[in-house]
Design an enzyme around this catalytic site. Structure first.
Site, PDB file in Angstrom:
ATOM      1  N   GLY A  61      61.935 -22.279  44.727  1.00  0.00           N
ATOM      2  CA  GLY A  61      60.680 -23.006  44.887  1.00  0.00           C
ATOM      3  C   GLY A  61      60.440 -23.449  46.310  1.00  0.00           C
ATOM      4  N   PHE A  62      61.493 -23.493  47.118  1.00  0.00           N
ATOM      5  CA  PHE A  62      61.330 -23.977  48.496  1.00  0.00           C
ATOM      6  C   PHE A  62      60.796 -22.847  49.376  1.00  0.00           C
ATOM      7  CE2 PHE A  62      62.208 -26.013  52.466  1.00  0.00           C
ATOM      8  CZ  PHE A  62      62.222 -27.371  52.170  1.00  0.00           C
ATOM      9  N   ASP A  63      61.379 -21.658  49.215  1.00  0.00           N
ATOM     10  CA  ASP A  63      60.957 -20.492  50.000  1.00  0.00           C
ATOM     11  C   ASP A  63      60.375 -19.461  49.023  1.00  0.00           C
ATOM     12  OD1 ASP A  63      60.534 -18.570  51.894  1.00  0.00           O
ATOM     13  OD2 ASP A  63      62.638 -18.288  52.440  1.00  0.00           O
ATOM     14  N   ASN A 109      55.987 -32.030  40.581  1.00  0.00           N
ATOM     15  CA  ASN A 109      55.156 -30.916  41.051  1.00  0.00           C
ATOM     16  C   ASN A 109      54.528 -30.181  39.893  1.00  0.00           C
ATOM     17  OD1 ASN A 109      55.978 -27.826  40.882  1.00  0.00           O
ATOM     18  ND2 ASN A 109      57.888 -29.024  40.803  1.00  0.00           N
ATOM     19  N   PHE A 113      53.578 -21.759  40.443  1.00  0.00           N
ATOM     20  CA  PHE A 113      53.972 -20.452  41.009  1.00  0.00           C
ATOM     21  C   PHE A 113      52.941 -19.915  41.994  1.00  0.00           C
ATOM     22  CE2 PHE A 113      56.406 -19.174  36.840  1.00  0.00           C
ATOM     23  CZ  PHE A 113      57.422 -20.058  37.153  1.00  0.00           C
ATOM     24  N   ASN A 173      63.074 -16.803  35.425  1.00  0.00           N
ATOM     25  CA  ASN A 173      62.628 -18.182  35.264  1.00  0.00           C
ATOM     26  C   ASN A 173      61.693 -18.271  34.052  1.00  0.00           C
ATOM     27  OD1 ASN A 173      61.682 -20.755  35.474  1.00  0.00           O
ATOM     28  ND2 ASN A 173      60.704 -20.492  37.470  1.00  0.00           N
ATOM     29  N   SER A 176      59.800 -23.133  33.973  1.00  0.00           N
ATOM     30  CA  SER A 176      58.878 -23.992  34.716  1.00  0.00           C
ATOM     31  C   SER A 176      57.861 -24.589  33.748  1.00  0.00           C
ATOM     32  CB  SER A 176      58.146 -23.188  35.788  1.00  0.00           C
ATOM     33  OG  SER A 176      57.031 -23.937  36.236  1.00  0.00           O
ATOM     34  N   ASN A 178      54.927 -25.529  34.517  1.00  0.00           N
ATOM     35  CA  ASN A 178      53.591 -25.473  35.105  1.00  0.00           C
ATOM     36  C   ASN A 178      52.825 -24.173  34.878  1.00  0.00           C
ATOM     37  OD1 ASN A 178      53.933 -28.111  36.211  1.00  0.00           O
ATOM     38  ND2 ASN A 178      55.276 -27.194  37.735  1.00  0.00           N
ATOM     39  N   THR A 179      53.388 -23.270  34.077  1.00  0.00           N
ATOM     40  CA  THR A 179      52.647 -22.072  33.657  1.00  0.00           C
ATOM     41  C   THR A 179      52.548 -22.158  32.146  1.00  0.00           C
ATOM     42  OG1 THR A 179      53.442 -20.727  35.499  1.00  0.00           O
ATOM     43  CG2 THR A 179      52.702 -19.532  33.545  1.00  0.00           C
ATOM     44  N   LYS A 215      67.238 -19.146  34.039  1.00  0.00           N
ATOM     45  CA  LYS A 215      67.112 -20.563  34.390  1.00  0.00           C
ATOM     46  C   LYS A 215      66.481 -21.332  33.238  1.00  0.00           C
ATOM     47  CE  LYS A 215      65.572 -23.609  38.104  1.00  0.00           C
ATOM     48  NZ  LYS A 215      65.145 -23.670  39.509  1.00  0.00           N
ATOM     49  N   ASN A 244      65.914 -26.559  35.385  1.00  0.00           N
ATOM     50  CA  ASN A 244      64.613 -26.674  36.047  1.00  0.00           C
ATOM     51  C   ASN A 244      64.157 -28.147  35.986  1.00  0.00           C
ATOM     52  OD1 ASN A 244      62.054 -25.897  37.178  1.00  0.00           O
ATOM     53  ND2 ASN A 244      62.368 -23.873  36.283  1.00  0.00           N
ATOM     54  N   THR A 245      62.943 -28.420  36.391  1.00  0.00           N
ATOM     55  CA  THR A 245      62.405 -29.784  36.354  1.00  0.00           C
ATOM     56  C   THR A 245      62.125 -30.201  34.903  1.00  0.00           C
ATOM     57  OG1 THR A 245      60.197 -28.877  36.633  1.00  0.00           O
ATOM     58  CG2 THR A 245      61.325 -29.589  38.628  1.00  0.00           C
ATOM     59  N   GLY A 263      64.813 -34.438  41.066  1.00  0.00           N
ATOM     60  CA  GLY A 263      65.486 -35.477  41.851  1.00  0.00           C
ATOM     61  C   GLY A 263      66.395 -36.350  41.007  1.00  0.00           C
ATOM     62  N   THR A 314      65.153 -31.346  45.834  1.00  0.00           N
ATOM     63  CA  THR A 314      64.639 -32.678  46.146  1.00  0.00           C
ATOM     64  C   THR A 314      65.574 -33.431  47.098  1.00  0.00           C
ATOM     65  OG1 THR A 314      63.592 -32.658  43.977  1.00  0.00           O
ATOM     66  CG2 THR A 314      63.709 -34.784  45.083  1.00  0.00           C
TER      67      THR A 314
HETATM   68  C1  LIG Z   1      58.135 -28.646  44.708  1.00  0.00           C
HETATM   69  C2  LIG Z   1      59.046 -27.902  43.793  1.00  0.00           C
HETATM   70  C3  LIG Z   1      58.799 -26.567  43.516  1.00  0.00           C
HETATM   71  C4  LIG Z   1      59.651 -25.865  42.658  1.00  0.00           C
HETATM   72  N1  LIG Z   1      59.395 -24.549  42.419  1.00  0.00           N
HETATM   73  C5  LIG Z   1      60.248 -23.851  41.632  1.00  0.00           C
HETATM   74  C6  LIG Z   1      60.054 -22.472  41.415  1.00  0.00           C
HETATM   75  O1  LIG Z   1      59.149 -21.842  41.951  1.00  0.00           O
HETATM   76  N2  LIG Z   1      60.928 -21.830  40.594  1.00  0.00           N
HETATM   77  C7  LIG Z   1      61.985 -22.470  39.990  1.00  0.00           C
HETATM   78  O2  LIG Z   1      62.746 -21.826  39.272  1.00  0.00           O
HETATM   79  N3  LIG Z   1      62.195 -23.775  40.204  1.00  0.00           N
HETATM   80  C8  LIG Z   1      61.366 -24.461  41.005  1.00  0.00           C
HETATM   81  N4  LIG Z   1      61.589 -25.792  41.223  1.00  0.00           N
HETATM   82  C9  LIG Z   1      62.722 -26.453  40.548  1.00  0.00           C
HETATM   83  C10 LIG Z   1      63.971 -26.528  41.430  1.00  0.00           C
HETATM   84  O3  LIG Z   1      64.439 -25.258  41.764  1.00  0.00           O
HETATM   85  C11 LIG Z   1      65.076 -27.309  40.715  1.00  0.00           C
HETATM   86  O4  LIG Z   1      65.465 -26.607  39.543  1.00  0.00           O
HETATM   87  C12 LIG Z   1      64.656 -28.712  40.310  1.00  0.00           C
HETATM   88  O5  LIG Z   1      63.795 -29.275  41.276  1.00  0.00           O
HETATM   89  C13 LIG Z   1      65.841 -29.662  40.127  1.00  0.00           C
HETATM   90  O6  LIG Z   1      66.573 -29.775  41.315  1.00  0.00           O
HETATM   91  P1  LIG Z   1      66.410 -30.989  42.358  1.00  0.00           P
HETATM   92  O7  LIG Z   1      66.527 -32.247  41.586  1.00  0.00           O
HETATM   93  O8  LIG Z   1      67.508 -30.758  43.361  1.00  0.00           O
HETATM   94  O9  LIG Z   1      65.073 -30.829  42.972  1.00  0.00           O
HETATM   95  C14 LIG Z   1      60.759 -26.519  42.075  1.00  0.00           C
HETATM   96  C15 LIG Z   1      61.001 -27.849  42.366  1.00  0.00           C
HETATM   97  C16 LIG Z   1      60.163 -28.557  43.212  1.00  0.00           C
HETATM   98  C17 LIG Z   1      60.455 -29.996  43.507  1.00  0.00           C
END
Ligand SMILES: Cc1cc2nc3c(=O)[nH]c(=O)nc-3n(C[C@H](O)[C@H](O)[C@H](O)COP(=O)(O)O)c2cc1C
Length: 352
Positions: A61-63, A109, A113, A173, A176, A178-179, A215, A244-245, A263, A314
């Site tokens: 999600g970062f890159d 968030n 995607f 994945n 998520s 959000n889809t 995931k 995931n979140t 987080g 996070t």
């Molecule tokens: C802004 C943001 C975007 C994310 N985008 C994705 C994503 O595209 N695909 C995915 O599998 N997880 C995505 N995640 C989830 C993270 O990869 C991770 O599973 C989740 O944030 C829990 O880890 P953390 O507490 O270290 O952030 C995203 C998280 C954040 C905060």
């Protein structure tokens, strides 16, 4: 130190904008000669035939568009997961869609995607990986928003066909929030055809399939998690990423934004899921632990719960550029203090 001083300023700007600024600034770093990965001896991990210089990775999600595959080891990361990439390019949800909950060390968030699509990302990687990466690179694939759930298998297979040639491992994945409907694909009946379609892809030049990971969401109940661990064993899935979140809001009141929470508030459930998956699979499936890693103790707790590798997102936003190396260095100290000769010896040591 510098980041700590700058943080109040950065945190006064829209979070997605800060992310874009940071990614643009780092583009200059991408072109520099490769950094030597951070790799103190006890932190080395060999898994799936891959060499991980240390077990702390950048979470997906970062890159999202795989713009900076060479940059991440500079921060001390031992691997990076790029994406989520979908087969079709898509803008994601309307802005604003990323929110800081600073007092909780959390983010919400609902990006959805946003990415340039598999074709563009594959072309970028074909170019950038002419210079080999110095740490393993995973690529995370998701379902295109406009594709029906019933057609998900072919959509995932299309992304896989284009991106697997560049990946050291691929993550499916299905977690998520959000889809629309995506998390329903975690049901074994839905996941099975997706895995089948991916395994049926013929990669160019008879190339071997990279390891395949799935995931998972922290919001699955324990029964569903057990079913998924069984499924992973039956179908020779190489690893599970937990988690995931969450759509839950543990310990958070007066927060109305929808989306996935990440987080600190996620750490406990993420660790429970890791422990459950490890126990139920008798430690036969490698687990990547993610959710609420900010410091070495958080990473160590995940490893002791059963994570073979750990990721952070996070914690990197809040801790800044020095966070991954600080976590990895502290982890090496904790291994030593605990009498563990290597990471592998510590995995699952509190799992029971
Ligand atoms: C802004 C943001 C975007 C994310 N985008 C994705 C994503 O595209 N695909 C995915 O599998 N997880 C995505 N995640 C989830 C993270 O990869 C991770 O599973 C989740 O944030 C829990 O880890 P953390 O507490 O270290 O952030 C995203 C998280 C954040 C905060």
């Amino acid at each position: 130190m510098l980041y700590r001083a700058l943080r109040p300023l950065l945190f006064g700007i829209d979070p997605e904008r800060v992310h874009e600024i940071a990614m643009s600034a780092l583009a200059a770093v991408e072109a520099l000669p490769p950094a030597t990965p951070f790799s103190p001896t006890p932190l080395v991990r060999n898994l799936w035939g891959l060499h991980f210089p240390n077990p702390i990775g950048l979470a997906a999600g970062f890159d999202k568009n795989a713009r900076l595959p060479h940059v991440w080891p500079r921060f001390g990361f031992g691997f990076a997961e790029l994406g989520t990439v979908t087969a079709l390019p898509q803008p994601g949800n309307p802005k604003p869609r990323l929110f800081r909950l600073a007092e909780h060390h959390a983010l919400i968030n609902r990006l959805g995607f946003n990415n340039e699509g598999a074709n563009a990302v594959a072309r970028r990687l074909a170019q950038s990986l002419r210079r080999p990466a110095t740490v393993p690179l995973g690529i995370n694939i998701g379902k295109s928003a406009v594709v029906d759930l019933a057609d998900a298998a072919e959509d995932y297979a299309s992304s896989y066909r284009q991106l697997a040639p560049f990946a050291d491992y691929v993550t499916v994945n299905v977690s998520s929030p959000n889809t629309k409907g995506l998390r329903d694909l975690q049901a074994v009946e839905s996941l099975s055809p997706i895995v089948g379609a991916i395994r049926g892809v013929e990669l160019p030049q008879g190339r071997a399939h990279p390891p395949l990971l799935i995931k998972l969401a922290p919001d699955l109940d324990d029964g569903a998690l057990r079913e998924l661990a069984d499924f992973a064993l039956e179908r020779d899935i190489d690893g599970l990423i937990a988690t995931n979140t969450t759509i839950g809001r543990p310990g958070i009141v007066n927060q109305t934004e929808t989306g996935g929470l990440s987080g600190r508030p996620l750490a406990q459930r993420s660790n429970e899921v890791i422990r459950l998956l490890r126990r139920h699979s008798d430690a036969r499936i490698p687990i990547v632990g993610v959710g609420g890693v900010f410091d070495p103790d958080d990473a160590f707790a995940k490893i002791q719960a059963g994570a073979d590798l750990v990721q952070m997102y996070t914690g990197f936003v809040y801790g800044g550029p020095s966070a991954p190396r600080r976590v990895a260095t502290g982890l090496a100290r904790r291994l030593e203090a605990g009498g563990f000769a290597s990471i592998a010896d510590a995995v699952g040591s509190t799992c029971g």
